[in-house]
Design an enzyme around this catalytic site. Structure first.
Site, short mmCIF file in Angstrom:
data_model
loop_
_atom_site.label_atom_id
_atom_site.label_comp_id
_atom_site.label_asym_id
_atom_site.label_seq_id
_atom_site.Cartn_x
_atom_site.Cartn_y
_atom_site.Cartn_z
N PHE A 121 1.17 -1.44 -0.14
CA PHE A 121 -0.21 0.76 -0.08
C PHE A 121 0.80 1.30 0.40
CE2 PHE A 121 -2.12 3.01 2.87
CZ PHE A 121 -3.44 2.73 2.05
N LEU A 123 1.29 4.95 -0.41
CA LEU A 123 0.68 6.64 0.50
C LEU A 123 1.29 7.28 1.13
CD1 LEU A 123 -2.11 8.22 0.80
CD2 LEU A 123 -2.52 7.10 3.02
N ARG A 266 11.46 -18.23 38.46
CA ARG A 266 12.07 -17.03 38.83
C ARG A 266 12.47 -17.36 40.44
NH1 ARG A 266 17.55 -14.87 38.27
NH2 ARG A 266 17.08 -13.04 40.17
N GLU A 361 0.17 3.21 10.19
CA GLU A 361 -2.03 3.44 9.82
C GLU A 361 -2.66 4.01 10.29
OE1 GLU A 361 -3.46 0.00 8.37
OE2 GLU A 361 -1.78 -0.72 7.49
N SER A 364 -0.80 7.59 16.82
CA SER A 364 -1.28 8.12 17.97
C SER A 364 -2.09 9.52 18.00
CB SER A 364 -1.46 7.68 18.89
OG SER A 364 -0.67 6.10 19.61
C1 LIG Z 1 -5.77 14.22 8.87
C2 LIG Z 1 -6.85 13.02 8.86
C3 LIG Z 1 -8.24 12.40 9.87
C4 LIG Z 1 -7.13 14.23 8.29
O1 LIG Z 1 -9.00 13.83 6.86
P1 LIG Z 1 -8.67 14.72 6.82
O2 LIG Z 1 -9.62 15.64 7.31
O3 LIG Z 1 -8.58 15.04 5.18
O4 LIG Z 1 -10.06 13.84 5.95
P2 LIG Z 1 -11.89 13.97 5.50
O5 LIG Z 1 -12.06 15.55 5.08
O6 LIG Z 1 -12.40 14.19 6.73
O7 LIG Z 1 -12.45 13.24 4.52
C5 LIG Z 1 -12.13 13.54 3.28
C6 LIG Z 1 -12.41 12.52 2.10
O8 LIG Z 1 -13.20 11.40 2.96
C7 LIG Z 1 -13.95 11.00 2.92
N1 LIG Z 1 -13.75 9.70 4.41
C8 LIG Z 1 -12.74 10.27 5.31
N2 LIG Z 1 -12.98 8.77 6.16
C9 LIG Z 1 -13.38 7.56 5.20
C10 LIG Z 1 -14.14 6.87 6.04
N3 LIG Z 1 -13.43 6.09 6.80
N4 LIG Z 1 -14.46 5.90 4.67
C11 LIG Z 1 -14.89 6.30 3.94
N5 LIG Z 1 -14.81 7.96 3.44
C12 LIG Z 1 -13.84 8.29 4.67
C13 LIG Z 1 -14.66 11.73 3.35
O9 LIG Z 1 -16.12 11.43 3.95
C14 LIG Z 1 -14.24 12.82 2.33
O10 LIG Z 1 -15.10 12.93 1.41
P3 LIG Z 1 -15.97 13.78 0.35
O11 LIG Z 1 -15.19 14.76 0.20
O12 LIG Z 1 -16.55 14.16 2.02
O13 LIG Z 1 -16.69 12.64 -0.27
C15 LIG Z 1 -6.80 12.15 7.83
O14 LIG Z 1 -5.43 12.71 6.97
C16 LIG Z 1 -5.91 10.31 8.24
O15 LIG Z 1 -6.28 9.47 8.80
N6 LIG Z 1 -4.42 10.85 8.10
C17 LIG Z 1 -3.51 9.23 8.32
C18 LIG Z 1 -3.41 9.01 7.12
C19 LIG Z 1 -2.36 7.73 8.05
O16 LIG Z 1 -3.16 6.72 8.82
N7 LIG Z 1 -1.33 7.87 7.34
C20 LIG Z 1 -0.68 6.16 7.37
C21 LIG Z 1 -0.45 5.85 6.08
S1 LIG Z 1 -0.42 4.01 5.93
C22 LIG Z 1 0.88 3.92 6.58
O17 LIG Z 1 1.91 4.72 7.30
C23 LIG Z 1 2.03 2.24 6.66
C24 LIG Z 1 1.15 1.31 5.73
S2 LIG Z 1 1.74 0.10 5.21
O18 LIG Z 1 2.00 -0.19 6.90
O19 LIG Z 1 3.01 -0.18 4.58
#
Ligand SMILES: CC(C)(COP(=O)(O)OP(=O)(O)OC[C@H]1O[C@@H](n2cnc3c(N)ncnc32)[C@H](O)[C@@H]1OP(=O)(O)O)[C@@H](O)C(=O)NCCC(=O)NCCSC(=O)CCS(=O)O
Length: 378
Positions: A121, A123, A266, A361, A364
């Site tokens: 994934f 991102l 222990r 993902e 905290s």
């Molecule tokens: C920090 C954030 C929570 C900020 O989010 P936003 O404020 O930018 O997002 P919204 O405006 O609320 O939502 C945008 C858009 O998406 C829809 N939405 C949001 N959540 C959901 C959901 N759960 N299900 C369905 N739809 C969803 C929402 O309705 C909006 O749509 P519309 O505009 O209304 O049509 C966010 O940016 C965030 O969570 N950030 C953290 C990112 C993260 O977790 N990064 C880690 C990536 S993965 C990784 O690290 C490793 C992967 S792996 O192990 O290899």
């Protein structure tokens, strides 16, 4: 919350598998940075790499509660392996399952769900993690192809995956609605594993930086509609976070069980240390924290299975379980005294491994942001 008979049997089966096949190998795999392909092949055969994918698409056709039960058992056996399993189920299978076309499901999901292929994934980027809509990787239309250009960071399974799910900007003027999602076979020219990170723990799971160097994919590599990418990413991270909570519970449980074993073996002041109230109370607090985290994870998974909103509950499960796991693993090191700080006992590894569950993902603080928004919404 209780498990049904089928979920109980799954738990027993995977507990036996983990204690026979994972626990005896975990320390060596970590020491040797060995990607556990053999275990992944076995888990594929057991149906654990596409658990919630319907049987028609090659999966096990189980529910999300079964998935988190399975993840806890695998994580108790080997933390790093459970990370690969989580990414495979929640993200690599979850996205084509929820958003893929029939043709994409046929071509990719079948092989991912059976475990024949692994997925990753893509991102996060070197300069963008929490603020996911700020990614800079672009996908530019060129005739009947897309050309992907950019850098992705912290990609679990990035150097072993057969297919990558990639998020890129397709319309820079459209902000959050300008991101799109693509399925990219990793043998596509321009998919370059630029670097493998040296980490604190979870060495058996690779964490790669991937360079997309003018990587050309056909137009039908797009998943969902153009502009749907951010929504697709956030929707699947919601499910992914419940899985990370289960990982944290599994690793913490392994640390707790190791501490109980040690406390019986222990002796100090003439008796096994478990007979000292300070140790007994520490073990009791650990058990209580663990069960509270498990119930949050199971509750979020059950909401998801019932088709109910669970954004807040998924974040609560991940936040509480990952922070609990660090505390429980630390307490387990403490029960072991000086030996807990050595590599002779598994708690040293588990203490390092659980730390990542508070970061990947969604950190905290991101979970607190999601929960805070939900509980203060008018
Ligand atoms: C920090 C954030 C929570 C900020 O989010 P936003 O404020 O930018 O997002 P919204 O405006 O609320 O939502 C945008 C858009 O998406 C829809 N939405 C949001 N959540 C959901 C959901 N759960 N299900 C369905 N739809 C969803 C929402 O309705 C909006 O749509 P519309 O505009 O209304 O049509 C966010 O940016 C965030 O969570 N950030 C953290 C990112 C993260 O977790 N990064 C880690 C990536 S993965 C990784 O690290 C490793 C992967 S792996 O192990 O290899």
């Amino acid at each position: 919350m209780l498990l049904n008979e089928e979920q109980d049997m799954l738990r027993e089966m995977l507990r036996r598998y983990a204690s026979a096949e994972l626990v005896p190998n975990a320390d060596r795999w970590e020491r040797e940075h060995h990607f556990p392909r053999e275990a992944l092949a076995e888990l594929g055969e057991l149906g654990v790499l596409g658990m919630t994918v319907p049987e028609a698409w090659g999966g096990a056709g189980l529910d999300y509660l079964s998935l988190v039960v399975a993840v806890e058992e695998i994580a108790a056996g080997h933390g790093a392996l459970s990370s690969i399993v989580c990414v495979q189920n929640s993200l690599a299978c979850g996205i084509p399952l929820a958003f893929g076309s029939e043709a994409q499901k046929d071509r990719y999901l079948r092989k991912l769900a059976s475990g024949e292929w692994l997925g990753c994934f893509c991102l996060s980027e070197p300069h963008v993690g929490s603020d996911a809509s700020a990614i800079r990787t672009t996908a530019t239309r060129d005739g009947d192809h897309w050309v992907i250009k950019g850098n992705k960071q912290f990609i679990t399974t990035g150097s072993h995956a057969d297919v990558a799910i990639v998020f890129a900007v397709t319309d820079p003027a459209a902000g959050k609605k300008g991101l799109s999602c693509f399925l990219v076979p990793t043998d596509t020219p321009g998919y370059v594993v630029a670097r493998i990170e040296e980490k604190m723990g979870q060495h058996a799971s690779d964490t790669a930086q991937i360079l997309f160097d003018d990587c050309r994919v056909p137009a039908d590599a797009l998943i969902g509609a153009e502009g749907d990418g951010y929504r697709i990413a956030l929707a699947n991270l919601e499910a992914g976070r419940i899985g990370i909570g289960a990982q944290a519970v599994g690793m913490a449980r392994a640390a707790h069980e190791a501490a109980i074993r040690y406390a019986h073996e222990r002796e100090a002041f003439g008796v096994p240390i478990v007979e000292h109230q300070a140790v007994l109370f520490r073990l009791a607090d650990m058990a209580t924290q663990l069960e509270a985290a498990r119930q949050l994870v199971w509750h979020a998974a059950s909401l998801k299975d019932a088709g109910q909103p669970c954004l807040k509950e998924a974040s609560m499960a991940k936040l509480f379980a990952s922070e609990m796991a660090e505390q429980v693993a630390s307490a387990a090191v403490q029960v072991h005294g000086g030996y807990g700080y050595t590599t002779d006992f598994p708690v040293e590894r588990i203490y390092r491994d659980v730390r990542a569950t508070q970061i990947y993902e969604g950190t905290s603080d991101i979970q607190r942001l999601v929960i805070g928004r939900a509980v203060t919404r008018a």
